[in-house]
Design a protein around this motif. Structure first.
Motif, PDB file in Angstrom:
ATOM      1  N   SER A   7      15.274 -11.957  16.812  1.00  0.00           N
ATOM      2  CA  SER A   7      15.680 -12.545  18.086  1.00  0.00           C
ATOM      3  C   SER A   7      17.089 -12.106  18.466  1.00  0.00           C
ATOM      4  O   SER A   7      17.384 -11.840  19.615  1.00  0.00           O
ATOM      5  N   LYS A   8      17.961 -11.983  17.475  1.00  0.00           N
ATOM      6  CA  LYS A   8      19.321 -11.566  17.795  1.00  0.00           C
ATOM      7  C   LYS A   8      19.354 -10.125  18.277  1.00  0.00           C
ATOM      8  O   LYS A   8      20.118  -9.797  19.184  1.00  0.00           O
ATOM      9  N   THR A   9      18.539  -9.306  17.655  1.00  0.00           N
ATOM     10  CA  THR A   9      18.461  -7.915  18.113  1.00  0.00           C
ATOM     11  C   THR A   9      18.010  -7.856  19.559  1.00  0.00           C
ATOM     12  O   THR A   9      18.612  -7.189  20.402  1.00  0.00           O
ATOM     13  N   ILE A  31      18.648   4.366  29.397  1.00  0.00           N
ATOM     14  CA  ILE A  31      18.342   3.728  28.114  1.00  0.00           C
ATOM     15  C   ILE A  31      19.382   4.106  27.070  1.00  0.00           C
ATOM     16  O   ILE A  31      19.733   3.296  26.214  1.00  0.00           O
ATOM     17  N   ASP A  32      19.889   5.318  27.160  1.00  0.00           N
ATOM     18  CA  ASP A  32      20.947   5.739  26.237  1.00  0.00           C
ATOM     19  C   ASP A  32      22.153   4.809  26.308  1.00  0.00           C
ATOM     20  O   ASP A  32      22.765   4.493  25.285  1.00  0.00           O
ATOM     21  N   GLN A  33      22.490   4.399  27.502  1.00  0.00           N
ATOM     22  CA  GLN A  33      23.628   3.486  27.646  1.00  0.00           C
ATOM     23  C   GLN A  33      23.319   2.126  27.028  1.00  0.00           C
ATOM     24  O   GLN A  33      24.184   1.511  26.406  1.00  0.00           O
ATOM     25  N   VAL A  34      22.092   1.688  27.218  1.00  0.00           N
ATOM     26  CA  VAL A  34      21.688   0.417  26.610  1.00  0.00           C
ATOM     27  C   VAL A  34      21.784   0.519  25.086  1.00  0.00           C
ATOM     28  O   VAL A  34      22.252  -0.395  24.405  1.00  0.00           O
ATOM     29  N   ILE A  35      21.352   1.662  24.568  1.00  0.00           N
ATOM     30  CA  ILE A  35      21.403   1.902  23.122  1.00  0.00           C
ATOM     31  C   ILE A  35      22.835   1.845  22.619  1.00  0.00           C
ATOM     32  O   ILE A  35      23.153   1.153  21.655  1.00  0.00           O
ATOM     33  N   GLU A  36      23.698   2.567  23.331  1.00  0.00           N
ATOM     34  CA  GLU A  36      25.088   2.624  22.881  1.00  0.00           C
ATOM     35  C   GLU A  36      25.737   1.244  22.931  1.00  0.00           C
ATOM     36  O   GLU A  36      26.393   0.812  21.985  1.00  0.00           O
ATOM     37  N   LYS A  37      25.529   0.551  24.044  1.00  0.00           N
ATOM     38  CA  LYS A  37      26.191  -0.737  24.238  1.00  0.00           C
ATOM     39  C   LYS A  37      25.659  -1.816  23.284  1.00  0.00           C
ATOM     40  O   LYS A  37      26.414  -2.670  22.824  1.00  0.00           O
ATOM     41  N   SER A  38      24.364  -1.753  23.022  1.00  0.00           N
ATOM     42  CA  SER A  38      23.778  -2.783  22.162  1.00  0.00           C
ATOM     43  C   SER A  38      23.962  -2.459  20.682  1.00  0.00           C
ATOM     44  O   SER A  38      23.844  -3.334  19.830  1.00  0.00           O
ATOM     45  N   GLY A  39      24.232  -1.196  20.374  1.00  0.00           N
ATOM     46  CA  GLY A  39      24.356  -0.786  18.990  1.00  0.00           C
ATOM     47  C   GLY A  39      23.026  -0.733  18.261  1.00  0.00           C
ATOM     48  O   GLY A  39      22.958  -0.817  17.037  1.00  0.00           O
ATOM     49  N   VAL A  40      21.972  -0.604  19.016  1.00  0.00           N
ATOM     50  CA  VAL A  40      20.622  -0.601  18.473  1.00  0.00           C
ATOM     51  C   VAL A  40      20.006   0.775  18.708  1.00  0.00           C
ATOM     52  O   VAL A  40      20.423   1.491  19.607  1.00  0.00           O
ATOM     53  N   SER A  41      19.046   1.150  17.904  1.00  0.00           N
ATOM     54  CA  SER A  41      18.483   2.488  18.062  1.00  0.00           C
ATOM     55  C   SER A  41      17.422   2.528  19.152  1.00  0.00           C
ATOM     56  O   SER A  41      16.900   1.502  19.584  1.00  0.00           O
ATOM     57  N   ARG A  42      17.090   3.738  19.557  1.00  0.00           N
ATOM     58  CA  ARG A  42      16.153   3.955  20.640  1.00  0.00           C
ATOM     59  C   ARG A  42      14.782   3.321  20.397  1.00  0.00           C
ATOM     60  O   ARG A  42      14.298   2.550  21.246  1.00  0.00           O
ATOM     61  N   PRO A  43      14.142   3.594  19.255  1.00  0.00           N
ATOM     62  CA  PRO A  43      12.813   3.004  19.067  1.00  0.00           C
ATOM     63  C   PRO A  43      12.847   1.476  19.025  1.00  0.00           C
ATOM     64  O   PRO A  43      11.861   0.825  19.380  1.00  0.00           O
ATOM     65  N   THR A  44      13.967   0.926  18.601  1.00  0.00           N
ATOM     66  CA  THR A  44      14.065  -0.533  18.572  1.00  0.00           C
ATOM     67  C   THR A  44      13.996  -1.107  19.982  1.00  0.00           C
ATOM     68  O   THR A  44      13.352  -2.126  20.224  1.00  0.00           O
ATOM     69  N   VAL A  45      14.649  -0.427  20.905  1.00  0.00           N
ATOM     70  CA  VAL A  45      14.551  -0.866  22.300  1.00  0.00           C
ATOM     71  C   VAL A  45      13.092  -0.880  22.722  1.00  0.00           C
ATOM     72  O   VAL A  45      12.609  -1.847  23.321  1.00  0.00           O
ATOM     73  N   TYR A  46      12.385   0.182  22.339  1.00  0.00           N
ATOM     74  CA  TYR A  46      11.005   0.321  22.816  1.00  0.00           C
ATOM     75  C   TYR A  46      10.004  -0.518  22.023  1.00  0.00           C
ATOM     76  O   TYR A  46       8.849  -0.644  22.423  1.00  0.00           O
ATOM     77  N   THR A  47      10.426  -1.086  20.902  1.00  0.00           N
ATOM     78  CA  THR A  47       9.534  -2.043  20.241  1.00  0.00           C
ATOM     79  C   THR A  47       9.621  -3.401  20.935  1.00  0.00           C
ATOM     80  O   THR A  47       8.637  -4.119  21.016  1.00  0.00           O
ATOM     81  N   HIS A  48      10.792  -3.700  21.464  1.00  0.00           N
ATOM     82  CA  HIS A  48      10.958  -4.995  22.134  1.00  0.00           C
ATOM     83  C   HIS A  48      10.556  -4.957  23.606  1.00  0.00           C
ATOM     84  O   HIS A  48      10.137  -5.970  24.160  1.00  0.00           O
ATOM     85  N   PHE A  49      10.721  -3.795  24.215  1.00  0.00           N
ATOM     86  CA  PHE A  49      10.374  -3.649  25.636  1.00  0.00           C
ATOM     87  C   PHE A  49       9.599  -2.355  25.827  1.00  0.00           C
ATOM     88  O   PHE A  49      10.064  -1.295  25.414  1.00  0.00           O
ATOM     89  N   SER A  50       8.452  -2.471  26.463  1.00  0.00           N
ATOM     90  CA  SER A  50       7.576  -1.298  26.525  1.00  0.00           C
ATOM     91  C   SER A  50       8.138  -0.188  27.395  1.00  0.00           C
ATOM     92  O   SER A  50       7.904   0.986  27.131  1.00  0.00           O
ATOM     93  N   THR A  51       8.856  -0.550  28.441  1.00  0.00           N
ATOM     94  CA  THR A  51       9.441   0.454  29.335  1.00  0.00           C
ATOM     95  C   THR A  51      10.805  -0.030  29.834  1.00  0.00           C
ATOM     96  O   THR A  51      11.177  -1.196  29.636  1.00  0.00           O
ATOM     97  N   LYS A  52      11.489   0.844  30.495  1.00  0.00           N
ATOM     98  CA  LYS A  52      12.759   0.476  31.127  1.00  0.00           C
ATOM     99  C   LYS A  52      12.529  -0.622  32.170  1.00  0.00           C
ATOM    100  O   LYS A  52      13.317  -1.566  32.281  1.00  0.00           O
ATOM    101  N   GLU A  53      11.462  -0.480  32.911  1.00  0.00           N
ATOM    102  CA  GLU A  53      11.146  -1.485  33.922  1.00  0.00           C
ATOM    103  C   GLU A  53      10.912  -2.849  33.283  1.00  0.00           C
ATOM    104  O   GLU A  53      11.336  -3.885  33.814  1.00  0.00           O
TER     105      GLU A  53
END
Lengths: 194, 194
Positions: A7-9, A31-53
């Motif tokens: 949940s914190k991620t 998405i790269d900016q989201v990755i950098e700012k959140s400190g989380v990796s790319r696939p992690t973003v896409y496990t929690h959210f299917s798309t940018k939208e």
DNA sequence: GTCTATATCTAGATAGAC
DNA sequence: GTCTATCTAGATATAGAC
């Protein structure tokens, strides 16, 4: 190494999106900016959210809830019907001054997303509907509170109020100054004969 | 084959940009779309405009000039100071209804371009300044036209007027309906005591 | 002045290891 | 659940011919 608390991620990702989408806009944010700012990796973003939208939709839902909570708190703080009537423009003003005058996240979304059938457009308009309803409630309460306000045309006052709020938000964004909100406040007072 | 007339080619490109940038937004529009719509090849676009941003700036200048001409014509059509005072909101309404409710090109630009120092942001705000001045001129003339209007607070009326116009534009875009402009018109009449 | 073809870069989304 | 590395598509801008 133990996996991070999920949940914190997810929250960190949304928080990053919150700042970026608001300050830069949807399309200008990558998405790269989201990755950098959140400190989380790319696939992690896409496990929690299917798309940018999808991520943007989550952000909008979050923001909508948060802003409405703040606005309703501002209304509750008012001790008279008149103060509560004026609470929306005052609350909007406070919110704007705290954000570097980037205006309303939902207006900006609607400007960016031309298609009114787009899910993000819908999401944004729900916020607008809620604000209009909040304004209308204040007008109705005010009218009922005192015979002096008995002649108020609820439709006219509520909708003019909303237009003034919208105009003040846009003008604040255009000029990065506080006068539009102050002016709107005066005009909103005048709507009820003050 | 003889080369095409240059100015017409350039005009075709701007015309394509005109429709696309307005209806889809700046970032959502691609040079490929401009190419397809204008019927001109890619390098031709880049001989007339150094970058996409340059093309957008040309489009904004064009649009600004055109809209101000239309708005001023609407003002001149008015036969009384009161009609001329009301001309701006009426002109804006007509313009909006003719464009599928995509709102104000310059507001949308400002929403998309977060940075207030960006050249496109500047370009857009110049339009806003011009409209505010047009409104103000109408208020000043109205006040001078009749002792009945002598007590008008020019600043208050002109700026409230502008806020109502801005709010009506945004609300039209949000709802794709005509009531915001009608409501703004009534509120603008009320500003001068009618 | 205009075209066909292409270079280059960026951004969204995924495969497979740990 | 999270990571490194990579794929792929699409977008801006340019080279070189007519």
């Amino acid at each position: 190494m133990a996996p991070r608390d999920t949940s914190k991620t997810k929250d960190r990702i949304i928080q990053a999106a919150f700042d970026l989408f608001y300050n830069q806009g949807y399309q200008a944010t990558t998405i790269d900016q989201v990755i950098e700012k959140s400190g989380v990796s790319r696939p992690t973003v896409y496990t929690h959210f299917s798309t940018k939208e999808d991520l943007c939709q989550a952000y909008l839902k979050d923001r909508k809830a948060q802003e409405l909570v703040d606005l309703k708190a501002e209304v509750r703080k008012g001790t008279t019907p008149r103060e509560r009537y004026l609470a929306v423009i005052k609350g909007v003003g406070k919110a704007l001054w705290g954000t570097g005058f980037r205006g309303c996240a939902f207006f900006n979304m609607i400007s960016e997303i031309a298609d009114p059938n787009h899910p993000l457009f819908h999401e944004a308009r729900q916020y607008v509907d809620a604000v209009r309803e909040l304004i209308r409630d204040g007008v109705i309460d005010l009218k009922a509170s005192d015979p002096r306000y008995g002649k108020i045309d609820v439709d006219h006052v509520a909708e003019s109020y909303y237009l003034l709020v919208g105009g003040a938000i846009m003008a604040s964004q255009e000029y990065r100054e506080k006068w539009p909100v102050k002016r709107a406040l005066r005009a909103i007072e005048a709507l009820i004969g003050d």
